[in-house]
Design an enzyme around this catalytic site. Structure first.
Site, PDB file in Angstrom:
ATOM      1  N   HIS A 145     -42.600   7.138   4.442  1.00 30.67           N
ATOM      2  CA  HIS A 145     -41.728   6.859   3.295  1.00 30.67           C
ATOM      3  C   HIS A 145     -40.325   7.419   3.528  1.00 30.67           C
ATOM      4  O   HIS A 145     -40.135   8.320   4.353  1.00 30.67           O
ATOM      5  CB  HIS A 145     -42.330   7.443   2.021  1.00 30.67           C
ATOM      6  CG  HIS A 145     -43.685   6.896   1.720  1.00 30.67           C
ATOM      7  ND1 HIS A 145     -44.848   7.560   2.070  1.00 30.67           N
ATOM      8  CD2 HIS A 145     -44.075   5.750   1.111  1.00 30.67           C
ATOM      9  CE1 HIS A 145     -45.895   6.846   1.698  1.00 30.67           C
ATOM     10  NE2 HIS A 145     -45.456   5.742   1.113  1.00 30.67           N
ATOM     11  N   ASP A 171     -42.144  11.770   5.168  1.00 28.59           N
ATOM     12  CA  ASP A 171     -43.484  12.123   5.623  1.00 28.59           C
ATOM     13  C   ASP A 171     -43.906  11.332   6.849  1.00 28.59           C
ATOM     14  O   ASP A 171     -45.080  11.304   7.205  1.00 28.59           O
ATOM     15  CB  ASP A 171     -44.497  11.897   4.503  1.00 28.59           C
ATOM     16  CG  ASP A 171     -44.484  10.458   3.974  1.00 28.59           C
ATOM     17  OD1 ASP A 171     -43.769   9.614   4.555  1.00 28.59           O
ATOM     18  OD2 ASP A 171     -45.178  10.182   2.976  1.00 28.59           O
ATOM     19  N   SER A 221     -44.845   0.769  -1.765  1.00 25.81           N
ATOM     20  CA  SER A 221     -44.440   2.078  -2.296  1.00 25.81           C
ATOM     21  C   SER A 221     -42.980   2.399  -2.006  1.00 25.81           C
ATOM     22  O   SER A 221     -42.331   3.112  -2.780  1.00 25.81           O
ATOM     23  CB  SER A 221     -45.325   3.179  -1.705  1.00 25.81           C
ATOM     24  OG  SER A 221     -45.263   3.177  -0.292  1.00 25.81           O
TER      25      SER A 221
END
Length: 248
Positions: A199, A196, A23
């Site tokens: 990330h 967070d 991600s």
């Protein structure tokens, strides 16, 4: 003369840089993302391809890599490849067994991907491994609680995977960006690099971009600017300028 008759016989081959990861790579083309920054620096030299897959680990990445790049196609022969996994592999087995990959297998998988790239014509000197960034446990635990689960990662464990990535790079002869260590240099507070806890934040994207660019730049520095600067295009017969090999 028809357009195809003019241009099809001398199609431009646009070099490529491939970003392969989880991600953190998938999100890298968002506003201010490190992938977007790289694409901006390489405009008219390289296409930057985002092949990030949120939630993926190296076990799954190893399976799909041959579907992303194959031997014998000049378009599948990138000038540089980043391989950026570990944030999911390092998930705690007891809390997140689906994404967790044992440390030894993580190393084997990374080596396997570097070996596959070599087999399809992408030598080690075009590959850049990137370690996972550090984990801010307090912030990530809040995210986990929102999702109805316990804290499923620890920064100390992520560090073990980062060090394993470094060993793979040394064994395989690739470049490596040790993001986990760089973000914690001199014991600095790295939480602002993360949105967070896991990330990258805008500041984290900028940090990664600034450290990655020198590694990429040395791999693409010999590539020319494609097609002439507009002031250099022949006014009377522009095709004389525009139908060459594309180098400028």
């Amino acid at each position: 003369m028809a357009l195809c008759e003019v241009g099809c016989e001398n199609a431009l081959v646009w070099p490529r840089v491939l970003l392969f990861g989880d991600s953190i790579t998938q999100f890298s083309f968002q506003q201010g993302g490190w992938g977007a920054s790289l694409a901006d620096k390489l405009v008219r030299k390289c296409d930057v391809l985002n092949r990030g897959f949120s939630g993926y680990n190296t076990r799954w990445a190893k399976i799909i890599l041959p579907r992303l790049i194959r031997k014998g196609n000049i378009l599948d022969n990138p000038a540089a490849v980043t391989v950026f996994f570990g944030a999911n592999d390092s998930a705690l087995k007891e809390e997140n067994p689906k994404q967790h990959i044992p440390l030894d297998e993580y190393m084997v998988n990374l080596k396997s991907m570097v070996g596959y790239l070599r087999s399809v014509g992408v030598p080690e000197d075009r590959v850049i491994l990137i370690t996972p960034p550090p984990l801010c446990e307090d912030a990530w635990e809040k995210e986990c609680l929102v999702q109805g689960c316990k804290l499923n990662r620890l920064n100390s464990v992520v560090g073990e995977y980062a060090r394993a990535c470094l060993r793979v790079a040394q064994d395989c002869g690739t470049d490596v960006l040790d993001l986990w260590t760089l973000m914690q240099t001199d014991g600095q507070d790295f939480s602002s690099y993360l949105s967070d806890g896991l990330h990258l934040s805008p500041k984290g994207n900028e940090f990664l971009s600034s450290h990655l660019w020198p590694l990429v730049e040395k791999k693409v520095s010999s590539l020319p600017l494609l097609l002439p600067y507009w002031r250099d295009v022949a006014e009377a017969k522009p095709e004389l300028s525009l139908l060459g090999d594309g180098d400028h």
